[in-house]
Design a protein around this motif. Structure first.
Motif, PDB file in Angstrom:
ATOM      1  N   MET A   1      42.745  36.226  47.814  1.00 44.91           N
ATOM      2  CA  MET A   1      42.691  37.224  46.749  1.00 44.91           C
ATOM      3  C   MET A   1      42.436  36.577  45.387  1.00 44.91           C
ATOM      4  O   MET A   1      41.730  37.132  44.548  1.00 44.91           O
ATOM      5  CB  MET A   1      43.986  38.035  46.714  1.00 44.91           C
ATOM      6  N   ARG A   2      42.971  35.402  45.185  1.00 44.56           N
ATOM      7  CA  ARG A   2      42.753  34.706  43.907  1.00 44.56           C
ATOM      8  C   ARG A   2      41.271  34.433  43.683  1.00 44.56           C
ATOM      9  O   ARG A   2      40.723  34.691  42.611  1.00 44.56           O
ATOM     10  CB  ARG A   2      43.548  33.395  43.891  1.00 44.56           C
ATOM     11  N   LYS A   3      40.605  33.942  44.712  1.00 46.64           N
ATOM     12  CA  LYS A   3      39.181  33.651  44.593  1.00 46.64           C
ATOM     13  C   LYS A   3      38.358  34.930  44.454  1.00 46.64           C
ATOM     14  O   LYS A   3      37.463  35.028  43.606  1.00 46.64           O
ATOM     15  CB  LYS A   3      38.707  32.857  45.807  1.00 46.64           C
ATOM     16  N   ALA A   4      38.684  35.930  45.265  1.00 42.72           N
ATOM     17  CA  ALA A   4      37.877  37.155  45.284  1.00 42.72           C
ATOM     18  C   ALA A   4      38.038  37.968  44.009  1.00 42.72           C
ATOM     19  O   ALA A   4      37.059  38.535  43.497  1.00 42.72           O
ATOM     20  CB  ALA A   4      38.260  38.009  46.492  1.00 42.72           C
ATOM     21  N   MET A   5      39.240  38.044  43.472  1.00 39.57           N
ATOM     22  CA  MET A   5      39.470  38.856  42.273  1.00 39.57           C
ATOM     23  C   MET A   5      38.936  38.202  41.013  1.00 39.57           C
ATOM     24  O   MET A   5      38.745  38.857  40.003  1.00 39.57           O
ATOM     25  CB  MET A   5      40.967  39.167  42.113  1.00 39.57           C
ATOM     26  N   GLY A   6      38.702  36.896  41.068  1.00 42.87           N
ATOM     27  CA  GLY A   6      37.993  36.229  39.989  1.00 42.87           C
ATOM     28  C   GLY A   6      38.864  35.814  38.817  1.00 42.87           C
ATOM     29  O   GLY A   6      40.092  35.937  38.828  1.00 42.87           O
ATOM     30  N   ALA A   7      38.179  35.300  37.795  1.00 38.05           N
ATOM     31  CA  ALA A   7      38.849  34.766  36.610  1.00 38.05           C
ATOM     32  C   ALA A   7      38.023  35.092  35.373  1.00 38.05           C
ATOM     33  O   ALA A   7      36.876  35.522  35.460  1.00 38.05           O
ATOM     34  CB  ALA A   7      39.043  33.249  36.738  1.00 38.05           C
ATOM     35  N   GLY A   8      38.642  34.883  34.221  1.00 35.95           N
ATOM     36  CA  GLY A   8      37.977  35.127  32.948  1.00 35.95           C
ATOM     37  C   GLY A   8      38.533  34.210  31.889  1.00 35.95           C
ATOM     38  O   GLY A   8      39.191  33.211  32.203  1.00 35.95           O
ATOM     39  N   PRO A   9      38.313  34.545  30.626  1.00 31.58           N
ATOM     40  CA  PRO A   9      38.732  33.649  29.540  1.00 31.58           C
ATOM     41  C   PRO A   9      40.229  33.421  29.450  1.00 31.58           C
ATOM     42  O   PRO A   9      40.672  32.410  28.882  1.00 31.58           O
ATOM     43  CB  PRO A   9      38.210  34.358  28.289  1.00 31.58           C
ATOM     44  N   HIS A  10      41.050  34.329  29.981  1.00 36.18           N
ATOM     45  CA  HIS A  10      42.503  34.179  29.903  1.00 36.18           C
ATOM     46  C   HIS A  10      43.103  33.546  31.157  1.00 36.18           C
ATOM     47  O   HIS A  10      44.294  33.248  31.183  1.00 36.18           O
ATOM     48  CB  HIS A  10      43.167  35.535  29.679  1.00 36.18           C
ATOM     49  N   GLY A  11      42.299  33.380  32.214  1.00 34.43           N
ATOM     50  CA  GLY A  11      42.820  32.836  33.461  1.00 34.43           C
ATOM     51  C   GLY A  11      42.490  33.729  34.648  1.00 34.43           C
ATOM     52  O   GLY A  11      41.645  34.623  34.557  1.00 34.43           O
ATOM     53  N   ASP A  12      43.161  33.490  35.772  1.00 33.35           N
ATOM     54  CA  ASP A  12      42.885  34.225  36.998  1.00 33.35           C
ATOM     55  C   ASP A  12      43.441  35.643  36.941  1.00 33.35           C
ATOM     56  O   ASP A  12      44.570  35.869  36.466  1.00 33.35           O
ATOM     57  CB  ASP A  12      43.496  33.499  38.200  1.00 33.35           C
ATOM     58  N   PHE A  13      42.675  36.580  37.486  1.00 32.99           N
ATOM     59  CA  PHE A  13      43.090  37.978  37.502  1.00 32.99           C
ATOM     60  C   PHE A  13      44.424  38.153  38.213  1.00 32.99           C
ATOM     61  O   PHE A  13      45.280  38.922  37.766  1.00 32.99           O
ATOM     62  CB  PHE A  13      42.020  38.832  38.190  1.00 32.99           C
ATOM     63  N   VAL A  14      44.634  37.473  39.357  1.00 33.87           N
ATOM     64  CA  VAL A  14      45.852  37.706  40.132  1.00 33.87           C
ATOM     65  C   VAL A  14      47.097  37.313  39.357  1.00 33.87           C
ATOM     66  O   VAL A  14      48.159  37.923  39.524  1.00 33.87           O
ATOM     67  CB  VAL A  14      45.816  36.990  41.509  1.00 33.87           C
ATOM     68  N   ASP A  15      47.006  36.304  38.484  1.00 33.13           N
ATOM     69  CA  ASP A  15      48.163  35.911  37.683  1.00 33.13           C
ATOM     70  C   ASP A  15      48.511  37.005  36.674  1.00 33.13           C
ATOM     71  O   ASP A  15      49.681  37.347  36.483  1.00 33.13           O
ATOM     72  CB  ASP A  15      47.884  34.591  36.961  1.00 33.13           C
TER      73      ASP A  15
END
Length: 455
Positions: free
Chosen positions: A408-422
């Motif tokens: 889920m961490r990889k699939a939901m992706g990331a952005g300028p603030h960090g990973d979406f799942v976090d």
């Protein structure tokens, strides 16, 4: 079919559209909207609807951040039948000209684009929204709108449909006018509960339609003006079945072939479909917070049966044939149904989670293990269930499992603030903490006069 900006504007002129609504969601599925008069539609299409991201909710922005622009997609132009001088366009949140990675519809769009580009596949879904029609009492509590619906077995009851028909038929008619298709309407297992199916399409279109469906059901109820409220909340009544969002899914290729179908299989499923099922099972805990994203969702799954005799919701991670007691059901050849999606979930985020989990199963060629056929899993003993993982009991557990899921961490992706799942997991723990800090009437009733006796 609207295929361009100019075609959309021409159609709007023919339809007599005076106002345009840009409609999108924040991460929980709350609809965010902005309306402009028709003479400003070019500015809306060029620059989007500007929202303060922190105020709109759930997009990982602070009050110090600039605007989020919800950019309308002209191909989604839809005239609103209940407000015929207004059209809606589904919109994607952008920041500084780029898709904002923490928006649920953008996550689903990215995953859908990836499998189309890399594999030539389209992920298709059909969703079955369930809802109660309720009224609010003076003290803030709710009651069923249909006070005559007291049947022990209200499911499919013709009288229940009849009494709600003026409202239900209006919604169905509008669905038809918008070109969706409404394959079925029925009274559900809860008193005052109904289901209106949305014909299957690609997962983005289906999810967008569900957001608009929620908006429509509230709009029509408000226009009718008799105080009825449609609620998709997972468990509004403790003694009744809850609201699910049963989601049917399959994968299709560019030639229009259903890659889940195999007429030689006893259930009509291909090896790919079984791998996909296995992926959803293997990632069930990791994805649960995305398909049951509020504290109320966990009062629907894995709980005692209501007066009608069944919750119709999963308790453990398992799959079956045409079996409504399992998490995944095979209702027919070529498709699978997830019965654990909560009525209050974001359809975009839930679809993205199912797709990501299934792709993991395909890529690793996972085996789904034992099929429960048509066995009633609700009556199995604790010993018989020992080999099956129970679903998370709370949003807190589910949020922690999401954060631990590499898939889920990889699939939901990331952005300028960090990973979406976090971001999502932390927000959900805060939500659970807010809920957990409230003292309920049940606690007062049980503990006010001393310890509660052991059962």
């Amino acid at each position: 079919m609207i295929d361009s900006r100019e075609t959309m504007k021409e159609q709007a002129k023919k339809d007599g559209i005076e106002f345009f609504m840009a409609l999108g969601t924040e991460v929980n599925g709350k609809p965010n909207a902005s309306v402009v008069p028709a003479e400003f539609v070019d500015d809306l299409l060029d620059n989007g609807a500007a929202f303060a991201g922190f105020a709109s909710g759930g997009l990982w922005q602070s009050p110090a951040d600039g605007d989020i622009a919800y950019m309308p997609d002209p191909t989604t132009y839809t005239r609103l039948p209940w407000r015929p001088n207004m059209a809606v366009m589904l919109s994607f949140p952008h920041v500084k000209g780029q898709l904002w990675p923490y928006a649920s519809q953008n996550i689903l769009k990215r995953l859908m684009d990836d499998i189309q580009t890399e594999r030539g596949w389209t992920f298709k879904t059909g969703m079955e929204p369930e809802f109660f029609l309720v009224r609010k009492n003076a003290d803030g509590s709710i009651r069923m709108a249909d006070e005559l619906d007291t049947s022990i077995k209200p499911c499919y009851h013709a009288y229940g449909i009849e009494r709600a028909w003026p409202y239900l038929s209006k919604i169905s008619k509008y669905m038809g006018e918008m070109g969706w298709g409404n394959p079925g309407i029925d009274a559900e297992d809860g008193n005052g509960q109904y289901e209106m199916n949305i014909e299957y399409s690609d997962a983005m279109t289906t999810s967008d339609r569900l957001v608009l469906f929620h908006y429509m059901t509230h709009s029509v109820a408000y226009q009718d003006g008799d105080g009825v409220i449609p609620t998709f909340m997972g468990k509004p009544f403790s003694g009744n079945t809850g609201n699910g969002l049963n989601t049917h899914f399959s994968i299709w290729d560019d030639k229009g072939n259903n890659l889940f179908h195999d007429e030689n299989d006893r259930f009509g499923l291909s090896k790919m479909a079984y791998h996909f099922i296995a992926g959803v099972l293997d990632n069930a805990w990791g994805m649960q917070a995305l398909i049951g994203s509020n504290v109320n969702a966990y009062k629907r799954i894995g709980v005692p049966h209501p007066s009608s005799g069944s919750t119709w919701t999963p308790t453990h991670v398992m799959y079956g044939g045409n079996n409504r007691t399992t998490m995944l059901r095979i209702p027919d050849g070529g498709r699978v149904e997830h019965r654990g999606v909560d009525g209050g979930a974001s359809p975009h985020l839930a679809s993205a989670a199912i797709l990501a989990a299934g792709l993991d199963g395909i890529d690793r060629e996972l085996d789904p293990g034992e099929c429960m056929e048509e066995r009633n899993t609700y009556t199995m003993s604790r010993k018989e269930l020992a080999d099956f993982q129970p679903l998370p009991a709370t949003l807190w557990e589910a949020a922690n499992a999401l954060q631990e899921s590499d898939v889920m961490r990889k699939a939901m992706g990331a952005g300028p603030h960090g990973d979406f799942v976090d971001f999502f997991a932390e927000e959900k723990r805060k939500e659970f903490a807010m809920y957990h800090s409230q003292v309920s009437q049940w606690e007062i009733d049980q503990y006010l006069m001393g310890p509660m006796p052991m059962w």
